[in-house]
Design a protein around this motif. Structure first.
Motif, PDB file in Angstrom:
ATOM      1  N   SER A 329     -52.498  77.167 -24.281  1.00  0.00           N
ATOM      2  CA  SER A 329     -53.017  78.221 -23.434  1.00  0.00           C
ATOM      3  C   SER A 329     -54.627  78.047 -23.769  1.00  0.00           C
ATOM      4  O   SER A 329     -55.398  78.172 -22.705  1.00  0.00           O
ATOM      5  N   LEU A 330     -54.915  77.800 -24.928  1.00  0.00           N
ATOM      6  CA  LEU A 330     -56.387  77.850 -25.277  1.00  0.00           C
ATOM      7  C   LEU A 330     -56.996  76.644 -24.621  1.00  0.00           C
ATOM      8  O   LEU A 330     -58.097  76.774 -23.870  1.00  0.00           O
ATOM      9  N   ALA A 331     -56.257  75.459 -24.550  1.00  0.00           N
ATOM     10  CA  ALA A 331     -56.926  74.303 -23.662  1.00  0.00           C
ATOM     11  C   ALA A 331     -56.942  74.484 -22.515  1.00  0.00           C
ATOM     12  O   ALA A 331     -58.008  73.913 -21.632  1.00  0.00           O
ATOM     13  N   GLY A 332     -55.796  75.069 -21.818  1.00  0.00           N
ATOM     14  CA  GLY A 332     -55.983  75.287 -20.476  1.00  0.00           C
ATOM     15  C   GLY A 332     -57.002  76.183 -19.974  1.00  0.00           C
ATOM     16  O   GLY A 332     -57.742  76.090 -19.051  1.00  0.00           O
ATOM     17  N   ARG A 333     -57.105  77.393 -20.712  1.00  0.00           N
ATOM     18  CA  ARG A 333     -58.426  78.447 -20.491  1.00  0.00           C
ATOM     19  C   ARG A 333     -59.559  77.826 -20.496  1.00  0.00           C
ATOM     20  O   ARG A 333     -60.426  78.068 -19.638  1.00  0.00           O
ATOM     21  N   LEU A 334     -59.826  76.778 -21.507  1.00  0.00           N
ATOM     22  CA  LEU A 334     -61.047  76.088 -21.636  1.00  0.00           C
ATOM     23  C   LEU A 334     -61.273  75.347 -20.410  1.00  0.00           C
ATOM     24  O   LEU A 334     -62.470  75.322 -19.649  1.00  0.00           O
ATOM     25  N   LEU A 335     -60.300  74.555 -19.982  1.00  0.00           N
ATOM     26  CA  LEU A 335     -60.319  73.716 -18.846  1.00  0.00           C
ATOM     27  C   LEU A 335     -60.959  74.557 -17.604  1.00  0.00           C
ATOM     28  O   LEU A 335     -61.740  74.224 -16.552  1.00  0.00           O
ATOM     29  N   ALA A 336     -60.212  75.815 -17.404  1.00  0.00           N
ATOM     30  CA  ALA A 336     -60.190  76.559 -16.121  1.00  0.00           C
ATOM     31  C   ALA A 336     -61.852  76.915 -16.335  1.00  0.00           C
ATOM     32  O   ALA A 336     -62.592  76.958 -15.102  1.00  0.00           O
ATOM     33  N   MET A 337     -62.440  77.311 -17.486  1.00  0.00           N
ATOM     34  CA  MET A 337     -63.666  77.869 -17.554  1.00  0.00           C
ATOM     35  C   MET A 337     -64.703  76.678 -17.139  1.00  0.00           C
ATOM     36  O   MET A 337     -65.711  77.205 -16.395  1.00  0.00           O
ATOM     37  N   LEU A 338     -64.273  75.431 -17.599  1.00  0.00           N
ATOM     38  CA  LEU A 338     -65.260  74.286 -17.070  1.00  0.00           C
ATOM     39  C   LEU A 338     -65.058  74.136 -15.775  1.00  0.00           C
ATOM     40  O   LEU A 338     -66.200  74.048 -15.031  1.00  0.00           O
TER      41      LEU A 338
END
Length: 599
Positions: A329-338
């Motif tokens: 979830s953390l990785a997915g959210r970071l990618l979404a922000m990028l």
């Protein structure tokens, strides 16, 4: 009102103290009352369902201590989950209840059907996913899953789901733990970042498995680490709590973090810390707030990875599902922000062109990326596919996003298998030396039973087959045979010259019979002759030229522990699961016996 540094210092002290106190109590309970209550339990359940017996692993004390210890371990704030151990607890209940019915309690094959249904019920309760529980039992836990076991597991998971709905432990009047209501539709171009999340999940899963197994091997081989489980738990908890206090995505419970990361971050959430970089209209501000959230998420991802490496395997009840979902979830959210940042830059450059859209409404949904990332990392850890997609669907209640989840899970499995062949549970099974034949694999060697049996056909290992002669051995000779060997059973033959097979007797049956004879019959002495009038079990036998592919299928589907190899009724040797695994490990260097169809 600004709080003084002393306030934060006191808060930190009590936060760490409570965490250490709870984890210490959990490890003391496990160490004193039920050593089998530690860990996830899924690797051992897989072995038990394959026919391996671990006495006491599904007992009453294990169930009681694991239930209490799991509550304490979860409350301590360690990087662990309670969902994996719920499978173990479900199987404990199934095992205890099976003894109320002799048909199941006295028949290991029937009991394994109960345990398969219990594993499905455990996942059903843990995630609120009845169908996912059945699929998990079919794909991951059970060794042999005939149709009658499927519908029984389905019924068991159904009852578990109904009870879960009645109890309503989540307080949401929903069985889905992380219910989402995304209004946006995903676009085909987003399959690219979803695939990237799958690749990331596979790499993280492979790296995590390698590092965790290496640390568990150090724990197993180093007496200073492995011999002091209480000190290890205290140190891991101290380290975890002291660092987690300073990061909002680490000191919350895993389920709370996942729920927040899955959130769609709409206009009503503008005061939420995760959504601070957006204004009320849903447009994105990329300033200090964005940098702060991005930094906190990045640190949380790295530290969660490190914490879980050292936590999974310590001597308290601990699962892997929730930490994996948090990391994803953390990785997915970071990618979404990028991606949001990229889209904003494109919008600023293109003005009101085709790239113009309201981010979060008709461009993309950050929570969706968190959901897909969670499935990807969990898939990379465990190598689950179908059951994982169904569990994620039932966890979130969103049928619309099955395809993105399938893409990420499939990429995670491909990359994970390419970089580290074993999943986490299979790696721990091998580390612990359990006799487990993976039913997903193939046997790539053109060999027969004669080449794999023990003792070897040419007696190159210098060993003779340990047998019991039906009518001529004395009590002292049998006791000496049991002292000299560690075998779990012995073939019973007519004579050593003929080696004609009569039956098979296990070590435990032999010990009980000899002890009962010495206790109840005072005239029995060491020189007394032993007669096998009803020679134990009717053993499974194969001829010496039987292909090993067929024999492995017998082990898998019948849950066998050993097979006797015969020729014209004469016993030549014995094959166990450990013999097959040992042969497969050592045979990779011999190209001549590899079946060309598997090259």
């Amino acid at each position: 009102m600004t709080k003084s540094p002393f306030y934060y210092l006191v808060e930190l002290f009590f936060y760490v103290a409570w965490a250490v106190g709870m984890s210490t109590l959990a490890v003391l309970l496990v160490k004193v009352f039920a050593p089998y209550a530690c860990g996830s339990g899924i690797p051992e359940i897989k072995c038990i369902l394959s026919g391996f017996i671990i006495r006491g692993y599904l007992g009453k004390w294990t169930f009681l201590i694991k239930s209490v210890g799991l509550i304490l371990a979860s409350a301590s704030g360690l990087s662990l989950g309670k969902e994996g151990p719920m499978v173990h607890l479900g199987c404990c209940i199934g095992n205890i209840i099976s003894y109320l019915f002799p048909k199941y309690g006295q028949n290991e094959a029937k009991k394994r059907e109960i345990l398969s249904a219990s594993a499905a019920a455990g996942v059903s309760v843990a995630f609120g996913a009845p169908i996912g529980g059945v699929m998990f039992s079919l794909e991951e836990a059970s060794y042999y899953f005939p149709q009658k076991t499927m519908w029984r597991s389905f019924f068991c998971a159904l009852v578990a789901g109904i009870v879960l709905r009645l109890v309503n432990p989540f307080g949401s009047d929903q069985t889905s733990l992380f219910h989402v209501d995304y209004m946006v539709k995903w676009s085909f171009i987003e399959l690219i970042p979803f695939g990237l999340l799958g690749i990331f999940g596979g790499l993280v899963g492979a790296l995590f498995t390698a590092l965790n197994i290496r640390w568990c091997r150090v724990r197993k081989e180093n007496k200073m680490v492995g011999g002091n489980p209480i000190y290890e738990v205290v140190l891991v908890t101290l380290f975890t709590a002291a660092i987690s206090y300073f990061n909002p995505y680490l000191h919350k419970s895993g389920t709370a973090v996942i729920k927040q990361l899955f959130d769609r971050c709409g206009p009503e959430d503008y005061m939420v810390e995760l959504c601070e970089y957006r204004n009320v209209d849903g447009n994105v501000y990329f300033g200090s707030a964005f940098a702060s959230v991005f930094w906190q998420l990045s640190v949380a991802l790295v530290m969660k990875f490190v914490f879980t490496i050292f936590t999974f395997g310590i001597k308290i009840p601990c699962g892997l599902f929730v930490p994996s979902l948090v990391m994803g979830s953390l990785a997915g959210r970071l990618l979404a922000m990028l991606i949001e940042g990229f889209l904003r830059a494109v919008q600023d450059e293109a003005g009101t062109s085709m790239f113009s859209c309201q981010i979060g409404k008709d461009c993309m949904m950050p929570g969706l990326y968190a959901m897909v990332g969670a499935a990807a990392v969990l898939g990379g850890m465990t190598r689950m596919t179908v059951s994982l997609v169904v569990i994620m669907f039932e966890l979130t209640g969103s049928l619309e996003f099955i395809v993105p989840t399938m893409v990420a899970v499939m990429f995670a499995k491909w990359v994970g298998d390419a970089t580290h062949k074993q999943g986490m549970y299979e790696a721990h099974i091998e580390l612990n030396g359990y006799p487990f034949l993976d039913n997903k694999g193939e046997y790539p060697y053109s060999t027969t039973a004669y080449q794999v049996m023990r003792p070897s056909a040419d007696r190159s290992d210098g060993k003779e087959l340990a047998v019991i002669v039906q009518d001529t051995m004395t009590l002292g000779e049998i006791e000496q045979l049991m002292r000299d060997t560690q075998y779990n059973g012995f073939p019973v033959v007519v004579s050593r010259e003929s080696m004609y097979l009569v039956g098979y007797v296990t070590r435990r049956e032999l010990q009980l019979a000899l002890h009962a004879a010495r206790q109840s019959q005072p005239y029995v002495v060491t020189a007394s002759r032993v007669y096998f009038t009803a020679p134990g079990q009717a053993p499974m036998t194969v001829t010496d030229q039987m292909p090993m592919e067929t024999i492995i299928d017998m082990f898998r589907k019948l849950g066998l522990r050993q097979l006797l190899v015969t020729r014209s009724g004469k016993v030549l040797g014995i094959i166990t699961k450990k013999d097959i695994l040992h042969f497969m490990r050592n045979a990779s260097d011999h190209e001549s016996i590899i079946n060309p169809n598997f090259k």
